[in-house]
Design an enzyme around this catalytic site. Structure first.
Site, PDB file in Angstrom:
ATOM      1  N   ASN A 129       0.842  -1.192   0.000  1.00 23.80           N
ATOM      2  CA  ASN A 129       0.000   0.000   0.000  1.00 23.80           C
ATOM      3  C   ASN A 129       0.879   1.245   0.000  1.00 23.80           C
ATOM      4  O   ASN A 129       1.435   1.621   1.022  1.00 23.80           O
ATOM      5  CB  ASN A 129      -0.900  -0.041   1.239  1.00 23.80           C
ATOM      6  CG  ASN A 129      -1.771   1.186   1.382  1.00 23.80           C
ATOM      7  OD1 ASN A 129      -1.865   1.991   0.462  1.00 23.80           O
ATOM      8  ND2 ASN A 129      -2.405   1.329   2.526  1.00 23.80           N
ATOM      9  N   CYS A 132      -2.052   5.116   1.208  1.00 20.80           N
ATOM     10  CA  CYS A 132      -2.947   5.491   2.302  1.00 20.80           C
ATOM     11  C   CYS A 132      -2.964   7.011   2.446  1.00 20.80           C
ATOM     12  O   CYS A 132      -1.934   7.626   2.695  1.00 20.80           O
ATOM     13  CB  CYS A 132      -2.538   4.868   3.625  1.00 20.80           C
ATOM     14  SG  CYS A 132      -3.669   5.352   4.961  1.00 20.80           S
ATOM     15  N   GLY A 246     -12.810  -0.016  -6.331  1.00 21.49           N
ATOM     16  CA  GLY A 246     -13.347   1.341  -6.255  1.00 21.49           C
ATOM     17  C   GLY A 246     -14.828   1.372  -6.568  1.00 21.49           C
ATOM     18  O   GLY A 246     -15.220   1.314  -7.729  1.00 21.49           O
TER      19      GLY A 246
END
Lengths: 304, 242
Positions: A129, A132, A246
């Site tokens: 990731n 963030c 999404g």
């Protein structure tokens, strides 16, 4: 006719492409008593850092039209607890793909955590990731610069000898394709896109921001067309597989994401509205495939 | 946790800005609160269970924002998606013989099923309820029908003792071996500072999933981070960092 929902994600065969997105499904265990986890294609676990983190102060959640904002701030017990406790406990009740989501504040932290995840038997894929939006100096600092994202990717790939590495990208960039190409060129095995969109809300009665963190990540149905567009652009520009994420909320959304180029599809904010969203989508898929004359889901990947 | 459809059987103004919502569907629900999908809004809204019987459940709510105003406008017969079986509630076994329940405003609602459980175990229950003014009073009749002593206070003195619940407690000098409180944070803090002995308080926080997996409502406690929706909403008084 029996429908084939399976997809191949690098070396891993998933029984279906539906994956709860990181941060919207805890460590899986939180829902083990409520759902039959084994119907899922895989689970992307809550973002994990080197040290345990409490995260941001509350309120961490805000409502918005067609979606929500969160500023949880990577609350997690740290990589060692993940590997020592969470993964073994999850593996007792879950037999499909496990994706460890790793976050960090430095290249060194990413490298260290990914090396540990790579050595852990219960983990199938490592999702890095770099996106963030809720942590100062955290992931997004890496995810908005092509040079930095390439540096993280190279560092992580150098220590992940056993497992595919997916880089989870931020949509908060001018050119998502530039980021994606930087990851691919640096050796990423795949990409997850997209993380949340940076946003905020103001309580107009109190004249204060709703989120204690001021800003948060916007997700939910409202972002689906933007995420779809980014998946489409990246899937056409890169050769490595994409997990689309999404605003996905239905079997039709899953199929649309796959037609845009996603090999697997992550369901995020919808889990918070409906903890049964993923099993319901998986159950709904065969009838929608029948209606659209699709026999095997893998046949439709990137067909538009 | 279960996700089920309930039908609005009653949705009626019972006090100032306060509605009683009776939902028909599966009865005898577990859990401290339910999470309701209000049409037109993205996230569900949490509501304390005020009562549950064989036919469904009863909730009280105040119109404080857009979501609850929309809920107030929904007619009887409207179907709602409801998550039930959420939250860890008050522990009635923490009380040996005599319980003191202190509610502020709609904080009275989750104390009602607790009072029922305590009475079912043959325990003495004293209730102190505080409201801003007489027009906001709820559940007075229900608590009086059930409990040994019920004391009221209002800030403006329009009913009961004039002042805060803490003034009513000082006036009443109730006997208890365990207390339970729900209401605004400042009220619960004052109650926990005033009252000796074991006590529990029910907290409120903006929630995401309501079921413990999004970590959107985590607070710091003496025992470390805890999710209000799953580890709470009820916490022991010594665990709460006021």
């Amino acid at each position: 006719m029996v429908k084939d929902l399976s997809v191949n994600l690098c070396v891993l065969q998933l029984q279906n492409p539906v994956i709860p997105a990181s941060g919207t499904f805890g460590f899986g265990l939180e829902l083990a008593d409520t759902l039959d986890l084994d119907v899922l294609g895989a689970i992307s676990l809550k973002g994990t850092t080197r040290e345990a983190r409490y995260g941001n102060p509350v309120p961490r959640i805000a409502e918005a039209s067609g979606g929500m904002l969160n500023a949880v701030g990577l609350q997690n017990p740290g990589i060692d607890v993940l590997i020592r406790e969470k993964i073994p406990a999850l593996r007792k009740v879950f037999h499909q793909g496990v994706i460890a989501n790793i976050s960090g504040f430095s290249v060194e932290e990413y490298r260290e955590c990914c090396a540990k995840a790579d050595a852990c038997d219960g983990i199938d894929i490592i999702e890095v990731n770099v996106s963030c939006p809720n942590v100062h100096g955290g992931g997004i600092a890496f995810g908005t610069s092509a040079r930095a994202v390439a540096e993280v990717t190279s560092a992580v790939k150098a220590v992940c000898r056993n497992k595919p590495v997916f880089i989870k990208l931020s949509p908060n960039v001018t050119d998502i394709v530039e980021m994606a190409r930087a990851c691919e060129d640096a050796g990423a095995d795949g990409l997850t896109l997209v993380n949340t969109f940076l946003g905020m809300r103001i309580d107009i009665v109190r004249r204060k921001t709703v989120l204690a963190n001021t800003t948060g990540g916007f997700s939910g149905a409202a972002i689906f067309p933007i995420a779809l567009r980014m998946v489409y652009q990246v899937a056409h520009a890169c050769k490595i597989p994409v997990m689309g994420c999404g605003g996905v909320a239905s079997a039709r959304d899953v199929i649309e994401m796959m037609m845009a180029g996603a090999t697997a599809v992550q369901v995020g904010a919808e889990n918070l509205r409906n903890p049964f969203a993923c099993p319901e989508i998986i159950e709904e898929l065969p009838s929608v495939m029948e209606e659209l004359h699709i026999d095997a889901l893998k046949d439709i990947i990137g067909t538009v | 946790m279960k996700k089920q459809i309930y039908t609005i059987a009653e949705n009626r103004l019972i006090a100032a800005d306060t509605y009683k919502l009776v939902l028909a569907g599966e009865g005898q629900v577990d859990g401290e609160f339910v999470h309701i999908d209000i049409p037109g809004y993205y996230l569900r809204r949490p509501f304390s269970v005020c009562d549950t019987d064989a036919n469904g459940l009863t909730l009280l709510y105040k119109t404080v924002g857009e979501g609850t105003r929309k809920l107030a406008a929904l007619p009887e017969g409207t179907e709602l998606s409801v998550l039930t079986g959420l939250g860890r509630g008050f522990d009635e076994h923490a009380c040996r013989k005599k319980a003191l329940l202190v509610g502020g405003g709609l904080g009275a609602a989750p104390l009602y099923p607790l009072a029922k459980r305590l009475k079912a175990q043959g325990k003495d229950v004293t209730v102190v309820l505080g409201f801003n003014r007489e027009e906001e009073i709820v559940l007075e009749r229900e608590f009086k029908a059930l409990c040994n002593t019920v004391s009221l206070s209002t800030l403006d003195g329009s009913a009961g003792i004039k002042g805060f619940v803490t003034d009513a407690i000082k006036a009443l000098q109730p006997e208890y071996d365990c207390f339970y409180t729900c209401g605004p944070m400042v009220m619960m803090k004052a109650v926990c500072q005033l009252l000796k002995g074991p006590g529990e308080a029910s907290l409120e926080e903006r929630m995401g999933c309501g079921a413990g997996f999004c970590y959107g409502c985590s607070i710091r406690t003496a025992g470390g981070p805890r999710r209000v929706c799953k580890d709470g909403p009820v916490f022991k008084k010594e665990d709460i960092l006021w």
